[in-house]
Design an enzyme around this catalytic site. Sequence first.
Site, mmCIF file in Angstrom:
data_model
loop_
_atom_site.group_PDB
_atom_site.id
_atom_site.type_symbol
_atom_site.label_atom_id
_atom_site.label_comp_id
_atom_site.label_asym_id
_atom_site.label_seq_id
_atom_site.Cartn_x
_atom_site.Cartn_y
_atom_site.Cartn_z
ATOM 1 C CG ASN A 67 -11.447 -3.159 -26.278
ATOM 2 O OD1 ASN A 67 -10.349 -3.238 -25.730
ATOM 3 N ND2 ASN A 67 -11.941 -4.145 -27.025
ATOM 4 C CD1 TRP B 42 -12.048 -11.161 -22.847
ATOM 5 C CD2 TRP B 42 -9.810 -11.387 -22.786
ATOM 6 N NE1 TRP B 42 -11.653 -11.901 -23.944
ATOM 7 C CE2 TRP B 42 -10.288 -12.048 -23.928
ATOM 8 C CE3 TRP B 42 -8.440 -11.412 -22.536
ATOM 9 C CZ2 TRP B 42 -9.450 -12.719 -24.821
ATOM 10 C CZ3 TRP B 42 -7.599 -12.072 -23.419
ATOM 11 C CH2 TRP B 42 -8.098 -12.721 -24.547
ATOM 12 C CD GLU C 65 -15.161 -8.044 -23.599
ATOM 13 O OE1 GLU C 65 -14.014 -7.609 -23.387
ATOM 14 O OE2 GLU C 65 -15.428 -8.805 -24.553
ATOM 15 C CD1 TRP D 90 11.367 -4.442 -29.569
ATOM 16 C CD2 TRP D 90 9.550 -4.024 -30.804
ATOM 17 N NE1 TRP D 90 10.379 -5.311 -29.157
ATOM 18 C CE2 TRP D 90 9.254 -5.079 -29.903
ATOM 19 C CE3 TRP D 90 8.561 -3.603 -31.680
ATOM 20 C CZ2 TRP D 90 8.010 -5.690 -29.850
ATOM 21 C CZ3 TRP D 90 7.313 -4.218 -31.630
ATOM 22 C CH2 TRP D 90 7.043 -5.239 -30.736
ATOM 23 C CD1 TRP E 58 -0.723 -1.300 -23.676
ATOM 24 C CD2 TRP E 58 0.250 -1.179 -25.688
ATOM 25 N NE1 TRP E 58 -0.979 -0.057 -24.192
ATOM 26 C CE2 TRP E 58 -0.397 0.042 -25.421
ATOM 27 C CE3 TRP E 58 0.919 -1.333 -26.893
ATOM 28 C CZ2 TRP E 58 -0.387 1.108 -26.333
ATOM 29 C CZ3 TRP E 58 0.938 -0.278 -27.799
ATOM 30 C CH2 TRP E 58 0.284 0.923 -27.524
ATOM 31 C CD1 TRP F 287 6.009 -5.602 -26.597
ATOM 32 C CD2 TRP F 287 5.182 -4.816 -24.684
ATOM 33 N NE1 TRP F 287 6.542 -6.346 -25.570
ATOM 34 C CE2 TRP F 287 6.052 -5.899 -24.385
ATOM 35 C CE3 TRP F 287 4.541 -4.167 -23.623
ATOM 36 C CZ2 TRP F 287 6.298 -6.335 -23.080
ATOM 37 C CZ3 TRP F 287 4.789 -4.605 -22.325
ATOM 38 C CH2 TRP F 287 5.654 -5.673 -22.064
HETATM 39 P P1 FAD Z 1 -16.834 -2.831 -21.071
HETATM 40 O O1 FAD Z 1 -16.922 -3.316 -22.471
HETATM 41 O O2 FAD Z 1 -18.066 -2.293 -20.477
HETATM 42 O O3 FAD Z 1 -16.267 -4.050 -20.213
HETATM 43 C C1 FAD Z 1 -16.527 -4.190 -18.804
HETATM 44 C C2 FAD Z 1 -15.228 -4.393 -18.067
HETATM 45 O O4 FAD Z 1 -14.568 -5.574 -18.519
HETATM 46 C C3 FAD Z 1 -14.213 -3.284 -18.264
HETATM 47 O O5 FAD Z 1 -14.480 -2.186 -17.430
HETATM 48 C C4 FAD Z 1 -12.914 -3.988 -17.919
HETATM 49 O O6 FAD Z 1 -12.700 -4.056 -16.529
HETATM 50 C C5 FAD Z 1 -13.161 -5.392 -18.441
HETATM 51 N N1 FAD Z 1 -12.587 -5.523 -19.790
HETATM 52 C C6 FAD Z 1 -13.168 -5.237 -20.976
HETATM 53 N N2 FAD Z 1 -12.312 -5.530 -21.997
HETATM 54 C C7 FAD Z 1 -11.185 -5.985 -21.424
HETATM 55 C C8 FAD Z 1 -9.942 -6.444 -21.930
HETATM 56 N N3 FAD Z 1 -9.675 -6.508 -23.250
HETATM 57 N N4 FAD Z 1 -9.001 -6.828 -21.057
HETATM 58 C C9 FAD Z 1 -9.220 -6.788 -19.723
HETATM 59 N N5 FAD Z 1 -10.382 -6.378 -19.180
HETATM 60 C C10 FAD Z 1 -11.345 -5.980 -20.023
HETATM 61 N N6 FAD Z 1 -8.527 -2.000 -19.547
HETATM 62 C C11 FAD Z 1 -8.338 -1.494 -18.312
HETATM 63 O O7 FAD Z 1 -9.211 -1.613 -17.458
HETATM 64 N N7 FAD Z 1 -7.164 -0.847 -18.000
HETATM 65 C C12 FAD Z 1 -6.159 -0.692 -18.912
HETATM 66 O O8 FAD Z 1 -5.102 -0.132 -18.569
HETATM 67 C C13 FAD Z 1 -6.364 -1.187 -20.231
HETATM 68 N N8 FAD Z 1 -5.421 -1.013 -21.199
HETATM 69 C C14 FAD Z 1 -5.640 -1.505 -22.457
HETATM 70 C C15 FAD Z 1 -4.658 -1.350 -23.446
HETATM 71 C C16 FAD Z 1 -4.856 -1.829 -24.733
HETATM 72 C C17 FAD Z 1 -3.775 -1.685 -25.776
HETATM 73 C C18 FAD Z 1 -6.068 -2.499 -25.051
HETATM 74 C C19 FAD Z 1 -6.304 -3.041 -26.433
HETATM 75 C C20 FAD Z 1 -7.047 -2.654 -24.090
HETATM 76 C C21 FAD Z 1 -6.856 -2.185 -22.782
HETATM 77 N N9 FAD Z 1 -7.824 -2.357 -21.773
HETATM 78 C C22 FAD Z 1 -7.603 -1.862 -20.515
HETATM 79 C C23 FAD Z 1 -9.041 -3.181 -22.016
HETATM 80 C C24 FAD Z 1 -10.287 -2.441 -22.504
HETATM 81 O O9 FAD Z 1 -9.981 -1.610 -23.575
HETATM 82 C C25 FAD Z 1 -10.975 -1.620 -21.407
HETATM 83 O O10 FAD Z 1 -11.144 -2.394 -20.235
HETATM 84 C C26 FAD Z 1 -12.364 -1.150 -21.861
HETATM 85 O O11 FAD Z 1 -12.255 -0.393 -23.042
HETATM 86 C C27 FAD Z 1 -12.975 -0.321 -20.756
HETATM 87 O O12 FAD Z 1 -14.206 0.205 -21.166
HETATM 88 P P2 FAD Z 1 -15.558 -0.287 -20.491
HETATM 89 O O13 FAD Z 1 -15.447 -0.278 -19.014
HETATM 90 O O14 FAD Z 1 -16.658 0.521 -21.089
HETATM 91 O O15 FAD Z 1 -15.624 -1.790 -21.012
#
Ligand code: FAD
Length: 471
Positions: free
Chosen positions: A344, A280, A277, A308, A385, A362
Amino acid sequence: MGTTVVWLRDDLRVADNPALYEAARRGGQTAVLFVFDESSDIRPLGGAARWWMHYSLQSLDAQLREIGGRLILRRGVAVDVVKQLIVETGAKAVLWNRRYGLHERNADSGLKDWSRDNGIDAQSFQANLLFEPWQVQTGQGENYKVFTPFWRACLAQPEPREPVPAPSSLKAVKMAGTEKSDHLDTWALLPTSPDWAGGLRSEWTPGEPGAHRRLTEFFDERLIGYSEGRERPSQESTSRLSPHLRFGEVSPFQIWHAARTSRTVGIDDEIQTFGAEIGWREFCWHLLYHNPRLATESYRREFDAFAWEHDTAEEVRAWCRGRTGYPMVDAGMRQLWETGWMHNRVRMITASFLTKNLLVDWRAGEQWFWDTLVDADAANNPANWQWVAGSGADAAPYFRIFNPVTQSIKFDSAGRYLRRFLPELTGLDDAAIHRPWTDSKRAPDYPEPIVDLAESRQRALAAYAKVKNRG
Ligand code: FAD
């Protein structure tokens, strides 16, 4: 030893802050600066992020004062403000941690040129990404477009460096009068009329100490079971580090090494899943670095021709307010509004609903998330997105359209998440809560579905078929 200016941006921390550490090591006076950037080409922060930034800056100032420093706040076109401070303080050096957006990079390299021409030592450091976007390349010397080989290539790189400690002391630059720094309140970052931030206040503690509490709590209590639990929106199984990472209150290096040292027996798989993650996040920034217009242009250019729907203001309003009639979508949108964050899996469901069932561009959803998320991130938000919409790099295939009812039953079978954010559905039993229209007498305040799932799915697939044939 002369004065050094440290320009902080997305790195609001004192520990593992290489620019700050280097300034302290040099031993002269230090001017630690944060600029509220009003440059016309920098994307303005959304409301929730402004709220976060207020408290994060407050907390950073307190951290700096503990070691003898202080935070200087200024607003304006950032590079001009930095130059002005260098002139005012007679600084001989300016240091910062690197950032990766195109306009930000241009601003930084402009400052580097100006510094060189004026005999100022300008240095930048790697602090916010584990792997520099230009450092990870395919065998053909190209940037990556697919996550799995990207992350494999990252993991084959030398181990990310150890975090550097917080400076034990700083000598704050001596300036006449406090008017040299703005008062944070004058930036009006907090909402007042109305004050919609009550839910944010009870959910979050912006700032470096709050970030480290989350980090420790996650590794001590929640890492075991992360792989499974991270899919359940009713459980607090994920780290919730995203806003802290967004503002740089914790660094990816600190997270990486915390994960390594917590390698207790039997949790290697969990660490790998969590590490991916973080991977990512690195990938999204890699994409943004190589595709600076990620928030405005479809990564797959054939989506420029996507049909769209345009007359969607009413549907978009229902989506933003959590009144679509689909509980999993509505619970997510209300979690976002109330707390500035969304789980997420639910982000994926709500984004799929908007772009596929409602056929809304989007970019409209990305902008709403940008305004309302405390973790609104210039790379993660548009990349995700586009991933959901199907127009992105390594994206979910367009025909994979999330069914919000099936997803709800699968990931929140007992409806705990739904009940938390949709009080008008608490009277429904565990079966009906996923489909309230089957028992609408017991949920009179809840809307009917605004769109039929099967029909809208077919409509989306037909629109996509046209794009696919062009691609
Ligand atoms: P954890 O599961 O604990 O993950 C740890 C860290 O990994 C996160 O804090 C984040 O920095 C990174 N991470 C996790 N999943 C992703 C992912 N899919 N993409 C990139 N990094 C990731 N994340 C953001 O930080 N900012 C946003 O603006 C953002 N917008 C999103 C929009 C959409 C439509 C979707 C589907 C996802 C988005 N995410 C975004 C990714 C993800 O949803 C969040 O990072 C995550 O939910 C944050 O919760 P956490 O810190 O508990 O995640």
